[in-house]
Design an enzyme around this catalytic site. Structure first.
Site, PDB file in Angstrom:
ATOM      1  N   HIS A 137      -7.408  -4.976   9.743  1.00  0.00           N
ATOM      2  CA  HIS A 137      -7.077  -4.755   8.325  1.00  0.00           C
ATOM      3  C   HIS A 137      -5.789  -5.476   7.918  1.00  0.00           C
ATOM      4  O   HIS A 137      -4.884  -5.652   8.722  1.00  0.00           O
ATOM      5  CB  HIS A 137      -7.012  -3.255   7.962  1.00  0.00           C
ATOM      6  N   ASP A 196       0.809  -1.228   0.000  1.00  0.00           N
ATOM      7  CA  ASP A 196       0.000   0.000   0.000  1.00  0.00           C
ATOM      8  C   ASP A 196       0.836   1.269   0.000  1.00  0.00           C
ATOM      9  O   ASP A 196       2.048   1.231   0.203  1.00  0.00           O
ATOM     10  CB  ASP A 196      -0.963  -0.012   1.199  1.00  0.00           C
ATOM     11  N   GLU A 199      -9.825  -2.279   4.906  1.00  0.00           N
ATOM     12  CA  GLU A 199     -10.454  -2.013   6.189  1.00  0.00           C
ATOM     13  C   GLU A 199     -11.717  -2.859   6.361  1.00  0.00           C
ATOM     14  O   GLU A 199     -12.326  -3.284   5.385  1.00  0.00           O
ATOM     15  CB  GLU A 199     -10.831  -0.525   6.266  1.00  0.00           C
ATOM     16  N   ASP A 242      -7.860  -3.084  13.939  1.00  0.00           N
ATOM     17  CA  ASP A 242      -9.222  -3.379  13.472  1.00  0.00           C
ATOM     18  C   ASP A 242      -9.271  -4.588  12.525  1.00  0.00           C
ATOM     19  O   ASP A 242     -10.293  -4.870  11.931  1.00  0.00           O
ATOM     20  CB  ASP A 242      -9.823  -2.147  12.770  1.00  0.00           C
TER      21      ASP A 242
HETATM   22  C1  F6R Z   1       1.348  -1.547   6.023  1.00  0.00           C
HETATM   23  C2  F6R Z   1       0.133  -2.350   6.078  1.00  0.00           C
HETATM   24  C3  F6R Z   1      -0.686  -2.416   7.325  1.00  0.00           C
HETATM   25  C4  F6R Z   1       0.135  -2.718   8.584  1.00  0.00           C
HETATM   26  C5  F6R Z   1      -0.778  -2.721   9.794  1.00  0.00           C
HETATM   27  C6  F6R Z   1      -0.026  -3.002  11.074  1.00  0.00           C
HETATM   28  O1  F6R Z   1       1.942  -1.647   4.765  1.00  0.00           O
HETATM   29  O2  F6R Z   1      -0.222  -2.923   5.114  1.00  0.00           O
HETATM   30  O3  F6R Z   1      -1.669  -3.412   7.164  1.00  0.00           O
HETATM   31  O4  F6R Z   1       0.761  -3.961   8.443  1.00  0.00           O
HETATM   32  O5  F6R Z   1      -1.410  -1.467   9.906  1.00  0.00           O
HETATM   33  O6  F6R Z   1       0.823  -1.941  11.356  1.00  0.00           O
HETATM   34  P1  F6R Z   1       1.834  -1.999  12.561  1.00  0.00           P
HETATM   35  O7  F6R Z   1       2.806  -3.069  12.278  1.00  0.00           O
HETATM   36  O8  F6R Z   1       2.475  -0.628  12.584  1.00  0.00           O
HETATM   37  O9  F6R Z   1       1.029  -2.277  13.793  1.00  0.00           O
END
Ligand code: F6R
Length: 248
Positions: free
Chosen positions: A136, A67, A141, A134
């Site tokens: 994702h 992303d 989401e 959440d």
């Molecule tokens: C980032 C991504 C997100 C993160 C997720 C967890 O490229 O795709 O899905 O993996 O938000 O983020 P952290 O590791 O910061 O808790």
């Protein structure tokens, strides 16, 4: 699903780096699906170390990231392109022309189409996934529906709040991102999902503790994959009552 329970965050990252290294060892021109965020950030130093010690060669490896924020130019310090350059690509011998991160500025619709084409151009050998509080994955989401392919996602308030720690001011956190779709993630040959810390326990419970595929917890989709490894720490395993000896 193969489930690995580790002592803590550090061990989770080390185990994950080992799994990615094995993929590259088996296939020197592997295509890696990569992630950003604090979890992925803990994995990359181990890959850099393996490269520096001559144990890993990235010269033929290519990558595609999950992303990118809409509205942040590639050189913005909080863009995911910048994150990847800083934490991995500038520290290893990868050819940066072979690293794909969606472009978050300019003609976004065209960028999404270009990103879809890039994803489809070659199978991903292993996709690294963190998970949002959440549930994702990528920036898919929770909601009524999930998307097959790359698209623009409106970020949930909880995601914006969680990501605010990386920005000077909450108002600077982008509200939209280009994300790989759930279908594209599922088409990777292997999935490697990492989750540590109590705030991820609910999302992981939905993945490991029942058989539901729940669009309100996108991480649950990972249970459909034929070759998925989930690495969690003891804290989550304890909180959700996961039996370490059980693999489902
Ligand atoms: C980032 C991504 C997100 C993160 C997720 C967890 O490229 O795709 O899905 O993996 O938000 O983020 P952290 O590791 O910061 O808790």
């Amino acid at each position: 699903m193969r489930v690995i329970v580790t002592k803590d965050f550090e061990e989770t990252c080390k185990v994950a780096a080992g799994i990615i290294a094995d993929v590259i060892a088996a296939r020197p021109d592997a295509r890696l699906g990569l992630a950003t965020g604090s979890t992925a950030k803990g994995v990359y130093p181990y890959l850099v170390q393996a490269y520096r010690e001559g144990r890993l060669d990235f010269s033929r490896v290519s990558t595609v990231n999950l992303d990118e924020y809409v509205g942040l130019a590639p050189d913005h310090p909080q863009s995911y392109r910048h994150f990847m350059d800083e934490n991995l690509f500038d520290r290893i011998n990868i050819d940066k022309r072979n690293t794909i991160v969606a472009k978050g500025t300019g003609d976004i619709e065209e960028n999404v189409r270009a990103f879809r084409r890039e994803i489809q151009s070659r199978p991903i050998d292993i996709q690294l996934l963190g998970v949002g509080v959440d549930g994702h994955i990528g920036f898919n989401e929770p909601g009524k529906v999930l998307w097959d392919s790359a698209h623009v996602e409106e970020l949930d308030q909880s995601t914006i709040d969680a990501n605010a720690r990386f920005f000077k001011d909450r108002s600077e956190v982008p509200a939209r991102a280009i994300s790989m779709g759930v279908g594209e993630i599922m088409r990777a040959k292997k999935l490697l999902l990492l989750a540590t810390g109590r705030q991820k326990a609910n999302a992981v419970a939905g993945l490991l503790k029942n058989e539901e595929l729940d669009a309100k917890n996108p991480a649950t989709m990972v249970k459909m994959h034929a070759d998925a490894t989930v690495v969690i720490d003891e804290e989550i395993a304890g909180l959700i009552g996961y039996d370490c000896k059980k693999t489902n």
